[in-house]
Design a protein around this motif. Structure first.
Motif, short mmCIF file in Angstrom:
data_model
loop_
_atom_site.label_atom_id
_atom_site.label_comp_id
_atom_site.label_asym_id
_atom_site.label_seq_id
_atom_site.Cartn_x
_atom_site.Cartn_y
_atom_site.Cartn_z
N THR A 118 0.73 -1.21 0.11
CA THR A 118 0.05 -0.07 0.06
C THR A 118 0.93 1.15 -0.12
N THR A 119 0.38 2.27 -0.23
CA THR A 119 0.99 3.86 -0.45
C THR A 119 0.47 4.42 0.91
N ASN A 120 1.43 4.65 1.64
CA ASN A 120 0.98 5.73 2.80
C ASN A 120 0.76 7.25 2.31
N TYR A 121 -0.37 7.70 2.98
CA TYR A 121 -0.51 9.21 2.52
C TYR A 121 -1.03 10.18 3.71
N GLN A 122 -1.01 11.16 3.84
CA GLN A 122 -1.51 12.07 4.82
C GLN A 122 -2.96 12.60 4.47
N ALA A 123 -3.76 11.89 5.28
CA ALA A 123 -5.17 12.11 5.22
C ALA A 123 -5.74 13.41 5.82
N VAL A 124 -6.33 14.43 5.33
CA VAL A 124 -6.54 15.64 6.03
C VAL A 124 -7.95 15.85 6.01
N GLN A 125 -8.39 15.71 7.39
CA GLN A 125 -9.91 15.41 7.73
C GLN A 125 -10.53 16.67 8.40
N ARG A 126 -11.52 16.64 9.16
CA ARG A 126 -12.35 17.65 9.77
C ARG A 126 -11.45 18.88 10.47
N GLY A 127 -11.69 19.91 9.93
CA GLY A 127 -10.83 21.14 10.64
C GLY A 127 -9.41 21.05 10.58
N GLY A 128 -8.92 20.43 9.56
CA GLY A 128 -7.46 19.90 9.10
C GLY A 128 -6.75 18.99 9.87
N ALA A 129 -7.41 18.14 10.65
CA ALA A 129 -6.91 17.18 11.41
C ALA A 129 -6.09 16.19 10.46
N ILE A 130 -4.90 15.66 10.97
CA ILE A 130 -4.26 14.74 10.04
C ILE A 130 -4.11 13.54 10.53
N SER A 131 -4.52 12.47 9.71
CA SER A 131 -4.30 11.12 10.03
C SER A 131 -3.69 10.09 9.00
N ARG A 132 -3.48 8.87 9.21
CA ARG A 132 -2.84 7.95 8.55
C ARG A 132 -3.81 7.65 7.31
N GLY A 133 -3.42 7.61 6.07
CA GLY A 133 -4.14 6.76 5.02
C GLY A 133 -3.29 5.86 4.42
N GLU A 134 -4.02 4.93 3.66
CA GLU A 134 -3.24 3.95 3.02
C GLU A 134 -4.06 3.29 1.83
N SER A 135 -3.49 3.44 0.63
CA SER A 135 -4.01 3.10 -0.38
C SER A 135 -3.66 1.88 -1.42
N LEU A 136 -4.30 1.15 -1.73
CA LEU A 136 -3.77 -0.11 -2.68
C LEU A 136 -3.69 0.59 -3.98
N GLY A 137 -4.55 1.34 -4.49
CA GLY A 137 -4.56 1.91 -5.76
C GLY A 137 -3.40 2.83 -6.30
N PHE A 138 -2.96 3.59 -5.23
CA PHE A 138 -1.90 4.30 -5.55
C PHE A 138 -0.62 3.76 -5.70
N THR A 139 -0.50 2.41 -5.27
CA THR A 139 0.73 1.61 -5.51
C THR A 139 0.82 0.87 -6.65
N LYS A 140 1.64 1.28 -7.66
CA LYS A 140 1.64 0.75 -8.87
C LYS A 140 2.80 -0.49 -9.08
#
Length: 336
Positions: A118-140
């Protein structure tokens, strides 16, 4: 049910303990086996230092709930010469924790996750809170997964360690809990199927789970989590609950993002109700809390953008502790 907080350092300050006490934390879970005094020097914790820390924690109205054994490293899992000593370190650690009256331990293993899928990314949520995101699709260009034969060899190493530590844990009435593989990619050792297999291979009642609601939701969402809580809970194998919310899952969205407790896909009160239904009376532990403005996070390169453990003046953890305590108060009122 009580509230526990994970600390990844042993040397907690008076300010740490004072703030935890003020927030209403009941217990502390130590998540880093290498943080205990003595591990670097002799391979396992020093009993005297552990007892001193336990007395300090109790003086603030809290206790130690769960601890972590010294890591089983890649060298052992791949059969490197001289690595067998790691089992003895874990066995000795169980004895020390048993002497200290600590009732839940976790053994970490190298190789229980498959990086690079997976590809880790910075997820920006409510009010700019930062969380961990991971995606299968971004990993080529994905990393290779172990073969069936390699997976079976890994599992045999897991069993070798557990076959030594479980009898000792039973002698001291200690519960051995396992956290699921995070990220729960297909065929990970403690993904859905491998996680079940732990109590098939070790039916001892002292063997069970540090069940992570968020990690399991990454694999199948709320319905999977509720089913697994019911399944493991009926067997009396839930020793500690990691309580985090997520958005999306690998099967449904090809990705997931960790979220604040009130801001993900799951209704966390339903989780509490299910835990009550199966008679769970252990600790609820908020972990992997999104980063909020003003946080001083405890970060790990393994979980980029995820606040993994207690840090003094962590607003995200304070919010999560209050949210859980409110759910537990609501549960009492709901039950009459």
């Amino acid at each position: 049910m009580k509230v526990s907080i994970t600390a990844n350092k042993f040397d907690l300050s008076d300010n740490d303990l004072k703030q935890m006490s003020q927030l209403g934390v009941d217990c502390i879970d130590f998540g880093n086996g290498a943080s205990f005094p003595g591990v670097t020097e002799q391979g396992f914790p020093d009993l005297d230092e552990l007892l001193k820390q336990k007395r300090r924690i109790r003086s603030w109205g809290m206790d130690i709930n769960r601890v972590t054994l010294p890591d089983i490293t890649d060298e052992f899992m791949k059969g490197k010469q001289g690595s067998e000593q790691q089992i003895e370190y874990s066995v000795n650690a169980v004895k020390v924790f048993g002497e200290a009256g600590i009732k839940i331990v976790r053994q970490r293993y190298a190789g229980d996750v498959f990086p690079g899928l997976t590809t880790n990314y910075q997820a920006v949520q409510r009010g700019g809170a930062i969380s961990r995101g991971e995606s299968l699709g971004f990993t080529k260009l994905k990393s290779e997964k172990p073969t069936l034969e390699e997976s079976e060899q890994w599992r045999s190493k897991f069993r070798k360690v557990y076959s030594r530590i479980v009898p000792v844990a039973e002698d001291y009435d200690i519960k051995v809990g396992m956290h699921p593989s995070d990220t729960p990619n297909h065929d990970t050792p403690f993904g859905g199927l491998g996680y079940h297999r732990i109590i098939d291979e070790f039916p001892n009642k002292n063997v069970g789970y540090i069940y992570c609601v968020g990690t399991r939701a990454e694999e199948g969402g709320s319905s999977l989590v509720l089913d697994e809580i019911n399944h493991y809970g009926r067997k009396g194998r839930l020793f500690l609950i990691h309580f985090r919310n997520v958005r999306g899952s690998l099967p449904t969205a090809g990705a997931f993002e960790e979220a604040l407790l009130d801001d993900g896909d799951m209704n966390m009160f339903k989780i509490i109700l299910e835990l009550r239904k199966i008679g769970y009376d252990g600790c609820i532990n908020p972990d992997h809390v999104p980063l909020m403005e003003g946080d001083v996070p405890d970060m790990s390169k393994s979980w980029a953008n995820s606040n993994i453990g207690w840090s003094y003046s962590s607003i995200g953890f304070a919010y999560s502790i209050g949210y859980i305590k409110a759910l537990l108060a609501a549960l009492t009122e709901f039950e009459g």
